[in-house]
Write a protein that holds these residues in place. Structure first.
Motif, mmCIF file in Angstrom:
data_model
loop_
_atom_site.group_PDB
_atom_site.id
_atom_site.type_symbol
_atom_site.label_atom_id
_atom_site.label_comp_id
_atom_site.label_asym_id
_atom_site.label_seq_id
_atom_site.Cartn_x
_atom_site.Cartn_y
_atom_site.Cartn_z
ATOM 1 N N PRO A 274 0.657 -1.237 -0.088
ATOM 2 C CA PRO A 274 -0.113 0.073 -0.233
ATOM 3 C C PRO A 274 1.050 1.213 0.025
ATOM 4 C CG PRO A 274 -0.027 -1.009 2.177
ATOM 5 C CD PRO A 274 0.740 -2.121 1.286
ATOM 6 N N GLY A 275 0.273 2.259 -0.359
ATOM 7 C CA GLY A 275 1.135 3.480 -0.426
ATOM 8 C C GLY A 275 0.229 4.883 -0.943
ATOM 9 N N SER A 276 0.986 5.875 -1.081
ATOM 10 C CA SER A 276 0.324 7.327 -1.156
ATOM 11 C C SER A 276 1.170 8.189 -2.267
ATOM 12 C CB SER A 276 0.257 7.963 0.010
ATOM 13 O OG SER A 276 1.639 8.222 0.497
ATOM 14 N N ALA A 277 0.534 9.226 -2.572
ATOM 15 C CA ALA A 277 1.146 10.116 -3.529
ATOM 16 C C ALA A 277 2.533 10.365 -3.019
ATOM 17 C CB ALA A 277 0.408 11.228 -3.621
ATOM 18 N N HIS A 278 2.803 10.749 -1.692
ATOM 19 C CA HIS A 278 4.109 10.987 -1.377
ATOM 20 C C HIS A 278 5.035 9.738 -1.520
ATOM 21 C CE1 HIS A 278 7.337 12.331 1.118
ATOM 22 N NE2 HIS A 278 7.195 10.892 1.897
ATOM 23 N N ASP A 279 4.411 8.562 -1.754
ATOM 24 C CA ASP A 279 5.388 7.252 -2.017
ATOM 25 C C ASP A 279 5.938 7.570 -3.584
ATOM 26 O OD1 ASP A 279 5.555 6.240 0.483
ATOM 27 O OD2 ASP A 279 3.408 5.787 0.293
ATOM 28 N N LEU A 280 4.954 7.855 -4.192
ATOM 29 C CA LEU A 280 5.148 7.865 -5.915
ATOM 30 C C LEU A 280 6.304 9.034 -5.967
ATOM 31 C CD1 LEU A 280 1.669 8.059 -7.526
ATOM 32 C CD2 LEU A 280 3.526 6.777 -7.935
ATOM 33 N N GLU A 281 6.359 10.155 -5.311
ATOM 34 C CA GLU A 281 7.252 10.969 -5.715
ATOM 35 C C GLU A 281 8.800 10.573 -4.976
ATOM 36 O OE1 GLU A 281 6.040 14.332 -3.346
ATOM 37 O OE2 GLU A 281 4.237 14.559 -4.592
ATOM 38 N N THR A 282 8.647 9.708 -3.965
ATOM 39 C CA THR A 282 9.902 9.103 -3.317
ATOM 40 C C THR A 282 10.320 8.104 -4.473
ATOM 41 O OG1 THR A 282 9.215 9.388 -1.483
ATOM 42 C CG2 THR A 282 10.849 7.555 -1.662
ATOM 43 N N PHE A 283 9.284 7.321 -4.950
ATOM 44 C CA PHE A 283 9.900 6.421 -6.153
ATOM 45 C C PHE A 283 10.536 6.637 -7.336
ATOM 46 C CE2 PHE A 283 6.150 3.493 -4.541
ATOM 47 C CZ PHE A 283 6.795 3.073 -3.382
ATOM 48 N N ARG A 284 9.859 7.744 -7.743
ATOM 49 C CA ARG A 284 10.360 8.492 -9.001
ATOM 50 C C ARG A 284 11.912 9.211 -8.675
ATOM 51 N NH1 ARG A 284 7.089 13.492 -11.484
ATOM 52 N NH2 ARG A 284 7.838 14.486 -9.167
ATOM 53 N N ALA A 285 12.250 9.869 -7.394
ATOM 54 C CA ALA A 285 13.095 10.475 -7.113
ATOM 55 C C ALA A 285 14.679 9.328 -6.728
ATOM 56 C CB ALA A 285 13.251 11.296 -6.159
ATOM 57 N N GLU A 286 14.095 8.324 -5.995
ATOM 58 C CA GLU A 286 15.001 7.513 -5.266
ATOM 59 C C GLU A 286 15.199 5.873 -5.916
ATOM 60 O OE1 GLU A 286 14.313 7.099 -1.321
ATOM 61 O OE2 GLU A 286 14.492 9.223 -1.134
ATOM 62 N N ALA A 287 14.016 5.411 -6.644
ATOM 63 C CA ALA A 287 13.971 4.273 -7.501
ATOM 64 C C ALA A 287 13.451 4.362 -8.761
ATOM 65 C CB ALA A 287 13.251 3.336 -6.486
ATOM 66 N N PRO A 288 14.131 5.259 -9.782
ATOM 67 C CA PRO A 288 13.346 5.183 -10.927
ATOM 68 C C PRO A 288 13.204 3.945 -11.617
ATOM 69 C CG PRO A 288 15.741 5.731 -10.876
ATOM 70 C CD PRO A 288 15.365 5.503 -9.484
ATOM 71 N N SER A 289 13.943 2.899 -11.348
ATOM 72 C CA SER A 289 13.715 1.469 -12.060
ATOM 73 C C SER A 289 12.313 0.907 -11.637
ATOM 74 C CB SER A 289 14.841 0.578 -11.776
ATOM 75 O OG SER A 289 15.168 0.138 -10.369
ATOM 76 N N LEU A 290 12.134 1.104 -10.461
ATOM 77 C CA LEU A 290 10.739 0.692 -9.915
ATOM 78 C C LEU A 290 9.563 1.646 -10.323
ATOM 79 C CD1 LEU A 290 8.725 -0.755 -7.878
ATOM 80 C CD2 LEU A 290 9.453 1.016 -6.251
ATOM 81 N N TYR A 291 9.875 3.044 -10.343
ATOM 82 C CA TYR A 291 8.902 3.864 -10.744
ATOM 83 C C TYR A 291 8.376 3.477 -12.318
ATOM 84 C CZ TYR A 291 6.533 8.278 -11.734
ATOM 85 O OH TYR A 291 5.622 9.253 -12.099
ATOM 86 N N LYS A 292 9.288 3.235 -13.174
ATOM 87 C CA LYS A 292 8.903 2.760 -14.608
ATOM 88 C C LYS A 292 8.034 1.726 -14.653
ATOM 89 C CE LYS A 292 13.227 0.584 -16.079
ATOM 90 N NZ LYS A 292 14.312 0.849 -17.074
ATOM 91 N N ASN A 293 8.040 0.820 -13.715
ATOM 92 C CA ASN A 293 7.295 -0.317 -13.897
ATOM 93 C C ASN A 293 6.104 -0.410 -12.728
ATOM 94 O OD1 ASN A 293 8.752 -2.074 -15.767
ATOM 95 N ND2 ASN A 293 10.545 -1.669 -14.432
ATOM 96 N N LEU A 294 5.908 0.865 -12.183
ATOM 97 C CA LEU A 294 4.908 0.773 -11.057
ATOM 98 C C LEU A 294 3.445 0.843 -11.673
ATOM 99 C CD1 LEU A 294 5.313 1.397 -8.300
ATOM 100 C CD2 LEU A 294 4.582 3.481 -8.467
ATOM 101 N N GLY A 295 2.553 -0.041 -10.960
ATOM 102 C CA GLY A 295 1.303 -0.231 -11.403
ATOM 103 C C GLY A 295 0.430 0.216 -9.832
ATOM 104 N N ILE A 296 -0.877 0.619 -10.131
ATOM 105 C CA ILE A 296 -1.497 1.245 -9.084
ATOM 106 C C ILE A 296 -2.690 0.510 -9.012
ATOM 107 C CG2 ILE A 296 -2.797 3.112 -8.138
ATOM 108 C CD1 ILE A 296 -0.536 4.853 -9.382
ATOM 109 N N THR A 297 -3.582 -0.087 -7.968
ATOM 110 C CA THR A 297 -4.822 -0.841 -8.004
ATOM 111 C C THR A 297 -5.352 -0.744 -6.653
ATOM 112 O OG1 THR A 297 -5.464 -3.017 -8.495
ATOM 113 C CG2 THR A 297 -3.500 -3.213 -7.225
#
Length: 431
Positions: A274-297
């Motif tokens: 589970p997560g939030s919009a704040h986590d999305l920003e963190t993923f984009r900045a700190e884990a770009p390889s995860l961010y590009k493969n991120l799904g939301i459901t």
């Protein structure tokens, strides 16, 4: 400011007995009835919870609009700090100084309703009920009591993030994440097998919300005992133990905190979290390889309904200006004012039709919009799965017994029987 604040449930429930004993002495001079008939006039004392610092202009605007609509009214806004809020409500109720309109969550409303200090809106404001989402209105109904004890205000929920690459690597369809528990268990088993146990689907053992999402009955209708040890609850715990034994659940699931689970997801060692919009920003900045493969459901469930966190506005049953207090609580929570508030902060309106607004349905590609659209979709039919009376002590008791079952120290049935027995004992000591 933490808009998705978790309340001091144990404290709120613990004050119930004291409030019941002192309620007879807390009258402000009104008749204490559930009628709100009469002219809308007088001074309404309005109390919120840690909102003034960031949202002063918004609330002052709402108050000015209300006073303009109802000449002869005045609103005095009181904003309390988050720390000690439940104790402050208890002291005010016992001392007869409870404001006319009070910001509450369901667990905070319960002791006040039980003490006869919360106005029953099913009687006093039934004409407004159809303006709100059904699940939101029902969220302020209390076990063992008839009625609804606060106007639903802003809502929140948490979508699930998932790693599309890990799904694809396991031979799963990355565009079809699990939506039911049966699918979740199957996909989790496949992922553990394909990765030789290196990748787990989830990082946490089941909590009370999971039993609710699975379809287990959590409590009897009267609010006198817990029931999550019934067959559906036992079945869920058996399934989780199977996941744990197969390596489909993180090896530290019994002790993981939310922060640890989040790190594991960011490190791509678990596939869903589970997560939030704040986590999305963190993923984009700190884990770009995860961010590009991120799904939301939406979170997995068997009921067709996601979990809802809700805040409300309670009207003091002993208010001397009940007609004005009801009118103001309704005014703050009407569709326009809720929509305006949702544009100020990442919350969602509890009014019908509001979640169909393009703001909640159209994805403009921004991180926060992706989460907002996913959450809004699930909130239309969401419910609050955590029982109002389920305290922090009870959560600990359940967590400890779940751990014993997962470790094989007890059968799932015995573990849940023991958890229910302890929760029922705690319920009697606080109720």
């Amino acid at each position: 400011m933490r808009i998705s604040r978790r309340t001091a449930t144990a404290t709120a429930v613990a004050v119930t007995s004291a409030l019941v004993m002192t309620a007879c002495g807390s009258s402000g001079g009104s008749d204490g009835s559930d009628s709100a008939a009469g002219k809308v006039e007088g001074t309404v004392k309005f109390q919120t919870w840690n909102l003034r610092t960031e949202f002063r202009d918004y609330f002052e605007g709402v108050i000015a609009d209300f006073e303009k609509k109802y000449p002869g009214t005045k609103v005095e806004w009181i904003d309390q700090p988050a720390e000690g809020y439940a104790d402050k409500l208890s002291a005010d109720a016992a001392g007869g100084t409870l404001p006319d309109v009070v910001n509450v969550s369901p667990d905070l409303a319960h002791p006040l309703a039980k003490a006869g200090l919360a106005l029953d809106l099913d009687k006093a404001a039934a004409k407004y009920r159809d303006e709100y989402l059904d699940g939101a209105w029902k969220s302020h109904r209390m076990p063992g009591l008839e009625g609804t004890y606060a106007f639903p205000w802003y809502l929140n929920t948490g979508p699930m993030f998932y790693n599309k690459k890990l799904f694809k690597d396991a031979g799963l369809d990355p565009e079809k994440p699990p939506t039911t528990y049966d699918q979740l268990f199957k996909d989790a088993g496949d992922m553990a097998e394909k990765s030789d146990g290196r990748i787990a689907m989830l990082a946490n053992a089941p909590a009370i919300e999971d039993f609710g999402r699975y379809g287990a009955r959590l409590m009897d209708a009267k609010g006198t005992k817990f029931t999550f040890n019934e067959p559906e609850g036992v079945e869920l715990l058996k399934k989780y133990k199977e996941l744990y034994d197969a390596g489909a659940l993180d090896s530290q699931a019994l002790t993981n905190k939310a922060e640890a689970a989040g790190r594991k997801f960011q490190q791509q060692s678990i596939a869903m979290n589970p997560g939030s919009a704040h986590d999305l920003e963190t993923f984009r900045a700190e884990a770009p390889s995860l961010y590009k493969n991120l799904g939301i459901t939406p979170a997995v469930n068997n009921t067709g309904k996601d979990n809802m966190y809700v805040q409300g506005l309670m009207v003091n049953r002993q208010s001397e200006v009940k007609p004005a207090a009801v009118a103001f609580a309704h005014f703050v929570t009407n569709a326009k004012n809720q929509m305006d508030f949702a544009h100020e902060v990442a919350v969602f309106p509890s009014t019908k039709g509001s979640l169909d607004d393009p703001y909640f349905t159209e994805d403009d590609g921004k991180d926060e919009t992706r989460v907002r659209v996913a959450a809004a979709k699930s909130l239309k039919t969401a419910v609050n799965y955590t029982p109002v009376l389920f305290s922090e002590q009870m959560k600990t008791a359940l967590r400890n017994e779940v751990a014993k079952a997962m470790q094989g120290k007890k059968s799932p049935k015995q573990a849940l029987d023991d958890a229910v027995a302890e929760c029922d004992r705690l319920l009697k000591t606080t109720g």
